[in-house]
Design a protein around this motif. Structure first.
Motif, PDB file in Angstrom:
ATOM      1  N   GLN A  23       3.971   2.970  -5.764  1.00 26.04           N
ATOM      2  CA  GLN A  23       3.592   3.322  -7.121  1.00 26.04           C
ATOM      3  C   GLN A  23       3.981   2.179  -8.060  1.00 26.04           C
ATOM      4  O   GLN A  23       4.937   1.445  -7.795  1.00 26.04           O
ATOM      5  N   ARG A  65       0.827  -1.216   0.000  1.00 26.43           N
ATOM      6  CA  ARG A  65       0.000   0.000   0.000  1.00 26.43           C
ATOM      7  C   ARG A  65       0.858   1.261   0.000  1.00 26.43           C
ATOM      8  O   ARG A  65       1.867   1.324   0.709  1.00 26.43           O
ATOM      9  N   ASP A 115      -6.831  -1.904  -5.382  1.00 30.27           N
ATOM     10  CA  ASP A 115      -6.249  -1.841  -6.727  1.00 30.27           C
ATOM     11  C   ASP A 115      -5.777  -3.217  -7.194  1.00 30.27           C
ATOM     12  O   ASP A 115      -5.381  -3.369  -8.358  1.00 30.27           O
ATOM     13  N   ASN A 123       0.264   3.997 -15.068  1.00 29.66           N
ATOM     14  CA  ASN A 123       0.855   4.289 -13.768  1.00 29.66           C
ATOM     15  C   ASN A 123      -0.244   4.384 -12.722  1.00 29.66           C
ATOM     16  O   ASN A 123      -1.284   5.013 -12.969  1.00 29.66           O
ATOM     17  N   VAL A 124       0.004   3.766 -11.585  1.00 28.40           N
ATOM     18  CA  VAL A 124      -0.928   3.897 -10.478  1.00 28.40           C
ATOM     19  C   VAL A 124      -0.133   4.351  -9.260  1.00 28.40           C
ATOM     20  O   VAL A 124       0.831   3.688  -8.853  1.00 28.40           O
ATOM     21  N   ASN A 125      -0.535   5.483  -8.688  1.00 28.06           N
ATOM     22  CA  ASN A 125       0.135   6.026  -7.504  1.00 28.06           C
ATOM     23  C   ASN A 125      -0.648   5.696  -6.243  1.00 28.06           C
ATOM     24  O   ASN A 125      -1.845   5.390  -6.295  1.00 28.06           O
ATOM     25  N   ALA A 126       0.047   5.765  -5.110  1.00 29.23           N
ATOM     26  CA  ALA A 126      -0.592   5.591  -3.792  1.00 29.23           C
ATOM     27  C   ALA A 126      -1.497   4.365  -3.787  1.00 29.23           C
ATOM     28  O   ALA A 126      -2.704   4.463  -3.514  1.00 29.23           O
ATOM     29  N   LEU A 127      -0.922   3.233  -4.074  1.00 35.08           N
ATOM     30  CA  LEU A 127      -1.691   1.999  -4.223  1.00 35.08           C
ATOM     31  C   LEU A 127      -2.543   1.677  -3.005  1.00 35.08           C
ATOM     32  O   LEU A 127      -2.116   1.864  -1.848  1.00 35.08           O
ATOM     33  N   ASP A 170      -7.588  10.130 -10.246  1.00 36.51           N
ATOM     34  CA  ASP A 170      -6.378  10.660 -10.875  1.00 36.51           C
ATOM     35  C   ASP A 170      -5.122   9.884 -10.501  1.00 36.51           C
ATOM     36  O   ASP A 170      -4.066  10.104 -11.108  1.00 36.51           O
ATOM     37  N   ARG A 171      -5.233   9.005  -9.512  1.00 38.34           N
ATOM     38  CA  ARG A 171      -4.072   8.156  -9.180  1.00 38.34           C
ATOM     39  C   ARG A 171      -3.688   7.271 -10.368  1.00 38.34           C
ATOM     40  O   ARG A 171      -2.565   6.792 -10.453  1.00 38.34           O
ATOM     41  N   PHE A 172      -4.646   7.070 -11.241  1.00 38.89           N
ATOM     42  CA  PHE A 172      -4.411   6.281 -12.452  1.00 38.89           C
ATOM     43  C   PHE A 172      -4.062   7.250 -13.584  1.00 38.89           C
ATOM     44  O   PHE A 172      -4.864   8.127 -13.927  1.00 38.89           O
ATOM     45  N   SER A 173      -2.878   7.080 -14.125  1.00 40.86           N
ATOM     46  CA  SER A 173      -2.460   7.927 -15.228  1.00 40.86           C
ATOM     47  C   SER A 173      -1.768   7.069 -16.278  1.00 40.86           C
ATOM     48  O   SER A 173      -1.378   5.929 -16.010  1.00 40.86           O
TER      49      SER A 173
END
Lengths: 115, 117
Positions: free
Chosen positions: B18, B15, B85, B77-81, B62-65
């Protein structure tokens, strides 16, 4: 937004027999595509058959055929002479013919084939 | 003719980390879409890229880019998993053509299985 509904979570068929998987969809558009995809346990999604909404003739690909009822918004898949290799998850999908439109998938039907 | 390829096959993250997933489209295809498939569910559309721009987006934060490169390959890209997810991430490619920019059938890659602990 468009929705795709597959009301049969799981179905079974005897080898060599015929099975029909159901799919309904909701849309206000007149120009769109419908698809059936197969996802075996190895997980890669494979295109089974494709139907263009403006074509009245039902699509056929070897043992796979569809029954496309545009007015009823129904798109069922018939698998004839079922084979063990047909066992998989089957997903119905909708796509508008407009620019860059995404696919809407149903929740899938797991097909078991009994020897 | 190589189909759609994705890397890596499996990925385990914790968790808050990225992650970057990669996709190479089928030869001749210029449009890439990304999907998230939770266990036992159908794929959910994340976004679609054409000519290196995001053209459509589904209901994802927006964590998904993403990004598309000049050779049509793409990254997700996935941030702050988050634990939620965890899923199979599918890439699909297609060809967009004509003045109406109509896109034909999508072909899927084998997916990347992401596990978030």
């Amino acid at each position: 937004a468009q929705t795709v509904t597959q009301s049969q979570p799981e179905m079974s068929v005897q080898e060599a027999e015929t099975v029909t998987l159901s799919c309904t969809y909701d849309t206000s558009e007149s120009d769109y595509y419908l698809f059936w995809y197969k996802q075996p346990p190895s997980r890669q999604m494979i295109l089974v058959i494709r139907q263009e909404a403006y074509k009245q003739q039902n699509a056929t690909e070897n043992r796979f055929s569809v029954n496309f009822q545009k007015a009823a918004k129904s798109f069922s898949l018939k698998i004839s002479d079922s084979q063990l290799g047909d066992a998989a998850m089957y997903f119905c999908a909708y796509r508008s013919a407009n620019n860059f439109n995404k696919f809407y998938f149903g929740s899938g039907t797991k097909l078991n084939v009994k020897p | 003719d190589a189909g759609v390829t994705q890397s890596p096959t499996h990925l385990i993250k914790t968790r808050g980390q990225q992650v970057t997933l990669r996709c190479s489209p089928k030869s001749g295809h210029d449009t890439v879409s990304w999907y998230q498939q939770a266990l036992g569910q159908g794929p959910q559309f994340i976004f679609q890229y054409y000519e290196e721009e995001e053209r459509q987006r589904g209901n994802f934060p927006d964590r998904f880019s993403g990004h598309q490169f000049p050779n049509y390959s793409s990254e997700l890209n996935v941030n702050a998993l988050l634990l939620g997810d965890s899923a199979l991430y599918l890439c699909a490619s297609s060809s967009t053509s004509g003045r109406a920019l109509r896109t034909d059938t999508q072909y899927f890659g084998p997916g990347t299985r992401l596990t978030v602990l």
